[in-house]
Design a protein around this motif. Structure first.
Motif, PDB file in Angstrom:
ATOM      1  N   LEU A 189     -44.862 -25.257  23.882  1.00 46.87           N
ATOM      2  CA  LEU A 189     -44.293 -23.945  23.595  1.00 46.87           C
ATOM      3  C   LEU A 189     -43.940 -23.210  24.886  1.00 46.87           C
ATOM      4  N   LEU A 190     -43.035 -22.261  24.750  1.00 45.39           N
ATOM      5  CA  LEU A 190     -42.479 -21.551  25.897  1.00 45.39           C
ATOM      6  C   LEU A 190     -42.957 -20.099  25.872  1.00 45.39           C
ATOM      7  N   PRO A 191     -43.490 -19.565  26.988  1.00 44.65           N
ATOM      8  CA  PRO A 191     -43.922 -18.167  26.999  1.00 44.65           C
ATOM      9  C   PRO A 191     -42.736 -17.235  27.196  1.00 44.65           C
ATOM     10  N   GLY A 192     -42.830 -16.056  26.608  1.00 47.61           N
ATOM     11  CA  GLY A 192     -41.781 -15.068  26.792  1.00 47.61           C
ATOM     12  C   GLY A 192     -42.238 -13.709  26.301  1.00 47.61           C
ATOM     13  N   ARG A 193     -41.465 -12.695  26.645  1.00 45.27           N
ATOM     14  CA  ARG A 193     -41.800 -11.336  26.213  1.00 45.27           C
ATOM     15  C   ARG A 193     -40.715 -10.812  25.279  1.00 45.27           C
ATOM     16  N   VAL A 194     -41.150 -10.194  24.196  1.00 41.00           N
ATOM     17  CA  VAL A 194     -40.220  -9.660  23.203  1.00 41.00           C
ATOM     18  C   VAL A 194     -39.574  -8.395  23.764  1.00 41.00           C
ATOM     19  N   ILE A 195     -38.242  -8.401  23.839  1.00 39.29           N
ATOM     20  CA  ILE A 195     -37.529  -7.243  24.367  1.00 39.29           C
ATOM     21  C   ILE A 195     -36.809  -6.462  23.266  1.00 39.29           C
ATOM     22  N   ARG A 196     -36.768  -7.040  22.053  1.00 37.92           N
ATOM     23  CA  ARG A 196     -36.132  -6.327  20.943  1.00 37.92           C
ATOM     24  C   ARG A 196     -36.470  -7.035  19.642  1.00 37.92           C
ATOM     25  N   VAL A 197     -36.733  -6.274  18.576  1.00 34.77           N
ATOM     26  CA  VAL A 197     -37.016  -6.835  17.252  1.00 34.77           C
ATOM     27  C   VAL A 197     -36.003  -6.251  16.267  1.00 34.77           C
ATOM     28  N   ASP A 198     -35.457  -7.138  15.409  1.00 32.80           N
ATOM     29  CA  ASP A 198     -34.457  -6.665  14.461  1.00 32.80           C
ATOM     30  C   ASP A 198     -34.458  -7.543  13.214  1.00 32.80           C
ATOM     31  N   ARG A 199     -35.001  -7.017  12.111  1.00 28.83           N
ATOM     32  CA  ARG A 199     -34.935  -7.653  10.802  1.00 28.83           C
ATOM     33  C   ARG A 199     -35.410  -9.109  10.799  1.00 28.83           C
ATOM     34  N   GLY A 200     -36.636  -9.300  11.213  1.00 28.64           N
ATOM     35  CA  GLY A 200     -37.224 -10.626  11.131  1.00 28.64           C
ATOM     36  C   GLY A 200     -36.897 -11.542  12.282  1.00 28.64           C
ATOM     37  N   GLN A 201     -36.066 -11.099  13.199  1.00 27.41           N
ATOM     38  CA  GLN A 201     -35.772 -11.878  14.390  1.00 27.41           C
ATOM     39  C   GLN A 201     -36.007 -11.014  15.618  1.00 27.41           C
ATOM     40  N   CYS A 202     -36.133 -11.665  16.757  1.00 25.31           N
ATOM     41  CA  CYS A 202     -36.362 -10.906  17.979  1.00 25.31           C
ATOM     42  C   CYS A 202     -35.687 -11.600  19.155  1.00 25.31           C
TER      43      CYS A 202
ATOM     44  N   ALA B 104     -35.116 -15.535  18.482  1.00 26.27           N
ATOM     45  CA  ALA B 104     -36.176 -16.277  17.806  1.00 26.27           C
ATOM     46  C   ALA B 104     -36.503 -15.645  16.467  1.00 26.27           C
ATOM     47  N   ASP B 105     -36.816 -16.493  15.504  1.00 21.12           N
ATOM     48  CA  ASP B 105     -37.234 -16.054  14.176  1.00 21.12           C
ATOM     49  C   ASP B 105     -38.736 -15.810  14.181  1.00 21.12           C
ATOM     50  N   THR B 106     -39.191 -14.777  13.453  1.00 25.71           N
ATOM     51  CA  THR B 106     -40.618 -14.438  13.438  1.00 25.71           C
ATOM     52  C   THR B 106     -41.303 -14.814  12.126  1.00 25.71           C
ATOM     53  N   ALA B 107     -40.648 -15.646  11.321  1.00 23.49           N
ATOM     54  CA  ALA B 107     -41.172 -15.960   9.984  1.00 23.49           C
ATOM     55  C   ALA B 107     -42.576 -16.540  10.026  1.00 23.49           C
ATOM     56  N   PHE B 108     -42.902 -17.313  11.074  1.00 24.33           N
ATOM     57  CA  PHE B 108     -44.209 -17.967  11.121  1.00 24.33           C
ATOM     58  C   PHE B 108     -45.339 -17.012  11.490  1.00 24.33           C
ATOM     59  N   VAL B 109     -45.011 -15.842  12.007  1.00 17.79           N
ATOM     60  CA  VAL B 109     -46.061 -14.900  12.425  1.00 17.79           C
ATOM     61  C   VAL B 109     -45.816 -13.519  11.826  1.00 17.79           C
ATOM     62  N   THR B 110     -45.306 -13.473  10.611  1.00 19.83           N
ATOM     63  CA  THR B 110     -45.065 -12.199   9.938  1.00 19.83           C
ATOM     64  C   THR B 110     -45.953 -12.102   8.706  1.00 19.83           C
ATOM     65  N   PRO B 111     -47.197 -11.658   8.864  1.00 20.27           N
ATOM     66  CA  PRO B 111     -48.111 -11.529   7.728  1.00 20.27           C
ATOM     67  C   PRO B 111     -47.815 -10.267   6.937  1.00 20.27           C
ATOM     68  N   HIS B 112     -48.580 -10.048   5.871  1.00 20.25           N
ATOM     69  CA  HIS B 112     -48.403  -8.839   5.068  1.00 20.25           C
ATOM     70  C   HIS B 112     -48.941  -7.606   5.791  1.00 20.25           C
ATOM     71  N   ASP B 113     -49.823  -7.829   6.751  1.00 22.53           N
ATOM     72  CA  ASP B 113     -50.405  -6.723   7.499  1.00 22.53           C
ATOM     73  C   ASP B 113     -49.391  -6.210   8.524  1.00 22.53           C
TER      74      ASP B 113
ATOM     75  N   VAL C  69     -45.246 -13.749  23.621  1.00 23.37           N
ATOM     76  CA  VAL C  69     -45.245 -14.704  22.516  1.00 23.37           C
ATOM     77  C   VAL C  69     -45.104 -16.137  23.002  1.00 23.37           C
ATOM     78  N   ALA C  70     -45.453 -17.052  22.090  1.00 18.81           N
ATOM     79  CA  ALA C  70     -45.269 -18.491  22.313  1.00 18.81           C
ATOM     80  C   ALA C  70     -44.101 -18.932  21.438  1.00 18.81           C
ATOM     81  N   VAL C  71     -43.041 -19.414  22.070  1.00 14.44           N
ATOM     82  CA  VAL C  71     -41.813 -19.762  21.367  1.00 14.44           C
ATOM     83  C   VAL C  71     -41.645 -21.267  21.277  1.00 14.44           C
ATOM     84  N   GLN C  72     -41.298 -21.735  20.069  1.00 13.25           N
ATOM     85  CA  GLN C  72     -40.892 -23.128  19.902  1.00 13.25           C
ATOM     86  C   GLN C  72     -39.410 -23.190  20.270  1.00 13.25           C
ATOM     87  N   PRO C  73     -39.066 -23.801  21.396  1.00 17.06           N
ATOM     88  CA  PRO C  73     -37.717 -23.649  21.936  1.00 17.06           C
ATOM     89  C   PRO C  73     -36.612 -24.370  21.181  1.00 17.06           C
TER      90      PRO C  73
END
Length: 377
Positions: A44-57, A68-77, A88-92
């Motif tokens: 996995l690739l390290p990176g910093r989130v600079i913007r989030v928009d409707r399930g992607q960042c 990147a899509d955030t579907a794998f780390v978007t819980p109900h909380d 974050v850890a990104v699957q490139p």
């Protein structure tokens, strides 16, 4: 904002040394490198989130900025969703890539949601400085400043207040009084008067911002985007004029954006916040009103409500002009609001609040009967 193309195998050539060099301007340090170590083995690739928009960042990595899509780390909380400022850890591989995990947050700026449920909303993560922008073009709302500061202290970041549009108050005496009023409402917090138009105070603010990650907070029309552009040295954020009638503006920033500053450090610009509800911020409220809590230690009764009890050190300070009555009222209001939010998810606390209400009601009734009959029943 440019986003790199997809292409498989991104990150294959990245090493911890590459990451440290490329991401240092965004706040990467040895602590983050240590926390990320287990993810290197997973490719996995390290990176910093600079913007989030409707399930992607958008994530800045050692190999450029990726979507990147955030579907794998978007819980109900809602407190655990990816937000601007996260590491974050990104699957490139793939288009888009996927965020597989985010590193534990050092700090988080949280407010309550507008819903009736007791939920928090994270506005920014891993922030070192919470910059509360207040416009001098409008009448100061000290209670709102105190509310922002309570959330800022609770986040774990160091708050500071920036009085923007200082050029609109050219009289030094008037400006000095305004700064003093805010300082009284912000014990232990630096207060700066700045002007993006003339450059006044920007050097001091830039020096503070260079020391880590700063988030800009405030109402629409507070001049946050103009201030961000001045710190960035270019017009990156959209700016609109405020209304002449009340000095308020429309939302110009619609998402939270993380931007690297030319003088060092990074800045998160946020949309104007109309509602700033507390969320489990008792510690933050205590910090904002530290002088009241210190005075309360000298009250005769440990459960003094600071109303009409004998030996109340708080009321004594008000009578002697050492404490503005407005501060006590603001303190009570924020405590009640925070208690109500916490009680929505804490059955034991709800029961204690009801008991306290009954006790105070009984005391009030007894006091009324005493006034009527001249004796206690």
């Amino acid at each position: 904002m440019s986003v790199s193309g997809s292409g498989s195998g991104r990150g294959a050539g990245s090493t911890p040394t590459d990451t440290a060099t490329a991401l240092a301007p965004y706040g990467w340090d040895e602590g983050w490198a240590e926390a990320f170590a287990p993810y290197y083995a997973q490719g996995l690739l390290p990176g910093r989130v600079i913007r989030v928009d409707r399930g992607q960042c958008d994530v800045v990595t050692a190999e450029g900025t990726v979507r990147a899509d955030t579907a794998f780390v978007t819980p109900h909380d809602p407190m655990r969703v990816v937000c601007t400022g996260d590491w974050v850890a990104v699957q490139p591989e793939g288009n888009p890539c996927h965020v597989r995990a985010y590193l534990p947050r050092r700090t988080a700026f949280v407010r309550s949601t507008s819903s009736r449920r007791s939920e928090g909303q994270i506005l920014a993560a891993n922030v070192d400085h919470a910059v509360v922008a207040v416009s001098l073009a409008a009448e100061l709302e000290l209670a709102r400043v105190e509310r922002f500061l309570a959330l800022a202290w609770e986040s774990g970041a160091q708050p500071l207040v920036v009085l923007t549009k200082a050029d609109l108050v050219p009289d030094p005496v008037t400006r000095s009084h305004l700064v003093a009023d805010v300082e009284t409402s912000a014990p232990g917090v630096p207060v700066y008067a700045v002007s993006a138009r003339t450059g006044e105070g920007l050097d001091v603010l830039a020096a503070v911002a260079a020391g880590g990650t700063s988030v800009l907070l405030g109402q629409s029309g507070a001049g946050k985007s103009t201030l961000a552009n001045a710190l960035l040295g270019e017009d990156v954020m959209d700016v609109r004029a405020v209304r002449d009638a009340d000095g308020k503006g429309r939302h110009t920033t619609t998402t939270r954006n993380l931007l690297a500053l030319p003088g060092g450090g990074v800045l998160i610009d946020t949309p104007g916040l109309r509602g700033v509800g507390l969320y489990d911020a008792a510690t933050g409220v205590g910090q904002v009103f530290a002088e009241i809590e210190e005075l309360a230690e000298g009250c005769r009764f440990h459960d003094c409500a600071h109303e009409s009890e004998p030996g109340c050190a708080v009321q004594e300070a008000i009578a002697e002009g050492e404490l503005p009555h407005r501060r006590l009222e603001s303190y009570r209001k924020l405590l009640r609001e925070n208690q109500r939010i916490v009680a929505q998810s804490d059955a034991r606390l709800r029961s204690e609040i009801r008991k306290d209400w009954k006790r105070k009601d009984a005391q009030a009734r007894a006091a009324m009967e005493f006034k009527r009959g001249g004796h206690w029943r």
